[in-house]
Scaffold this active site. Structure first.
Site, PDB file in Angstrom:
ATOM      1  N   GLN A   8       3.361   9.964   0.654  1.00 32.36           N
ATOM      2  CA  GLN A   8       4.623   9.214   0.688  1.00 32.36           C
ATOM      3  C   GLN A   8       5.452   9.417  -0.582  1.00 32.36           C
ATOM      4  O   GLN A   8       6.613   8.974  -0.645  1.00 32.36           O
ATOM      5  CB  GLN A   8       4.355   7.719   0.866  1.00 32.36           C
ATOM      6  CG  GLN A   8       3.796   7.375   2.237  1.00 32.36           C
ATOM      7  CD  GLN A   8       3.613   5.876   2.357  1.00 32.36           C
ATOM      8  OE1 GLN A   8       2.589   5.348   1.972  1.00 32.36           O
ATOM      9  NE2 GLN A   8       4.619   5.189   2.877  1.00 32.36           N
ATOM     10  N   HIS A  20      -2.005   7.955   6.796  1.00 32.64           N
ATOM     11  CA  HIS A  20      -1.041   8.804   6.078  1.00 32.64           C
ATOM     12  C   HIS A  20      -1.712  10.081   5.563  1.00 32.64           C
ATOM     13  O   HIS A  20      -1.108  11.155   5.592  1.00 32.64           O
ATOM     14  CB  HIS A  20      -0.445   8.061   4.885  1.00 32.64           C
ATOM     15  CG  HIS A  20       0.718   7.166   5.222  1.00 32.64           C
ATOM     16  ND1 HIS A  20       1.872   7.631   5.807  1.00 32.64           N
ATOM     17  CD2 HIS A  20       0.912   5.839   5.054  1.00 32.64           C
ATOM     18  CE1 HIS A  20       2.724   6.627   5.973  1.00 32.64           C
ATOM     19  NE2 HIS A  20       2.163   5.514   5.529  1.00 32.64           N
ATOM     20  N   HIS A  26      -4.043   1.936   7.653  1.00 30.98           N
ATOM     21  CA  HIS A  26      -2.677   2.480   7.694  1.00 30.98           C
ATOM     22  C   HIS A  26      -2.521   3.607   6.658  1.00 30.98           C
ATOM     23  O   HIS A  26      -1.956   4.661   6.968  1.00 30.98           O
ATOM     24  CB  HIS A  26      -1.694   1.323   7.416  1.00 30.98           C
ATOM     25  CG  HIS A  26      -0.260   1.715   7.291  1.00 30.98           C
ATOM     26  ND1 HIS A  26       0.719   1.244   8.146  1.00 30.98           N
ATOM     27  CD2 HIS A  26       0.399   2.524   6.407  1.00 30.98           C
ATOM     28  CE1 HIS A  26       1.897   1.748   7.784  1.00 30.98           C
ATOM     29  NE2 HIS A  26       1.722   2.525   6.732  1.00 30.98           N
ATOM     30  N   GLU A  27      -3.040   3.373   5.447  1.00 27.84           N
ATOM     31  CA  GLU A  27      -2.880   4.377   4.383  1.00 27.84           C
ATOM     32  C   GLU A  27      -3.751   5.614   4.634  1.00 27.84           C
ATOM     33  O   GLU A  27      -3.329   6.732   4.353  1.00 27.84           O
ATOM     34  CB  GLU A  27      -3.195   3.775   3.007  1.00 27.84           C
ATOM     35  CG  GLU A  27      -2.364   2.556   2.602  1.00 27.84           C
ATOM     36  CD  GLU A  27      -0.865   2.716   2.774  1.00 27.84           C
ATOM     37  OE1 GLU A  27      -0.352   3.852   2.732  1.00 27.84           O
ATOM     38  OE2 GLU A  27      -0.197   1.681   2.969  1.00 27.84           O
ATOM     39  N   CYS A  41       6.312   0.134   7.014  1.00 26.07           N
ATOM     40  CA  CYS A  41       5.894   1.220   6.137  1.00 26.07           C
ATOM     41  C   CYS A  41       7.061   1.562   5.218  1.00 26.07           C
ATOM     42  O   CYS A  41       8.198   1.621   5.679  1.00 26.07           O
ATOM     43  CB  CYS A  41       5.515   2.435   6.992  1.00 26.07           C
ATOM     44  SG  CYS A  41       5.043   3.881   6.036  1.00 26.07           S
ATOM     45  N   LEU A  42       6.782   1.783   3.945  1.00 26.83           N
ATOM     46  CA  LEU A  42       7.865   2.096   3.009  1.00 26.83           C
ATOM     47  C   LEU A  42       8.583   3.387   3.388  1.00 26.83           C
ATOM     48  O   LEU A  42       9.752   3.557   3.058  1.00 26.83           O
ATOM     49  CB  LEU A  42       7.338   2.201   1.575  1.00 26.83           C
ATOM     50  CG  LEU A  42       6.811   0.909   0.943  1.00 26.83           C
ATOM     51  CD1 LEU A  42       6.486   1.138  -0.525  1.00 26.83           C
ATOM     52  CD2 LEU A  42       7.799  -0.230   1.089  1.00 26.83           C
ATOM     53  N   GLY A  79       0.844  -1.187   0.000  1.00 28.07           N
ATOM     54  CA  GLY A  79       0.000   0.000   0.000  1.00 28.07           C
ATOM     55  C   GLY A  79       0.880   1.238   0.000  1.00 28.07           C
ATOM     56  O   GLY A  79       2.008   1.205   0.505  1.00 28.07           O
TER      57      GLY A  79
HETATM   58 CO    CO Z   1       2.925   3.635   5.505  1.00 28.79          CO
END
Ligand code: CO
Length: 179
Positions: free
Chosen positions: A54, A150, A146-147, A104-105, A49
């Site tokens: 991000q 963000h 989670h997204e 998380c990326l 995701g």
């Molecule tokens: Co993340």
């Protein structure tokens, strides 16, 4: 003529990850290009995701690797690999919660267990501008939650307590920037 944009992954600590993203007013082809580029960046770093902030874009857009998640959740595979979510709104949340380790990326090498609602119902727009509803549980629900965080300037280490949070940030600061 528009110049070709090159998006890159934003790594914590970065103020962009702590800002609230704006609603998408109009779904343009430019916006669809951004979503496609987000999918390619997500694939490059093996994510499931990714939210627009991000990649440095403060707009309420998310991309989810729905196919990989469906395999993980052992549910039927979706018709399309990527789920593109624009202006999501959580309209129902289960009282039951569950624990699972998350990453998380934007926070490479950091993994912590996070408690989240087990099931959610969201309302959103797809990339064609159609308003849709989605009921999610399992990893899909967790990933969407989670997204959406963000988009509200929240990252998963905001849930883990001040000490673990501090440790994560100092570890990330020591890391060399990724290429
Ligand atoms: Co993340």
């Amino acid at each position: 003529m528009e110049t070709k944009r090159k998006l890159t992954l934003v790594i914590e600590p970065d103020p962009i990850l702590h800002q609230v993203s704006e609603e998408v007013k109009e779904i343009t082809s430019d916006l669809n290009d951004i979503l496609d580029e987000m999918a390619s960046i997500m694939g490059q770093f093996d994510g499931i995701g990714l939210a627009a902030p991000q990649v440095g874009i403060l707009k309420r857009m998310i991309i989810i690797d729905a196919e990989t998640i469906a395999r993980e959740d052992k549910i039927p595979l979706p018709n399309e690999r990527y789920l593109k979510i624009i202006n999501p709104e959580i309209i129902e949340v289960s009282r039951e919660t569950c624990l699972k380790e998350e990453g998380c990326l934007s926070l490479p090498t950091i993994y912590y267990t996070v408690e989240r609602p087990e099931r959610i119902r969201i309302k959103y727009f797809n990339e064609k501008g159609e308003e849709l509803h989605l009921d999610a549980d399992g990893l899909l629900a967790r990933c969407i939650e989670h997204e959406i965080d963000h988009l509200n300037g929240k990252i998963f280490i905001d849930y883990v307590g001040p000490l673990k949070r501090k440790l994560a940030i100092s570890k990330l600061k020591k890391m060399k920037p990724r290429k």
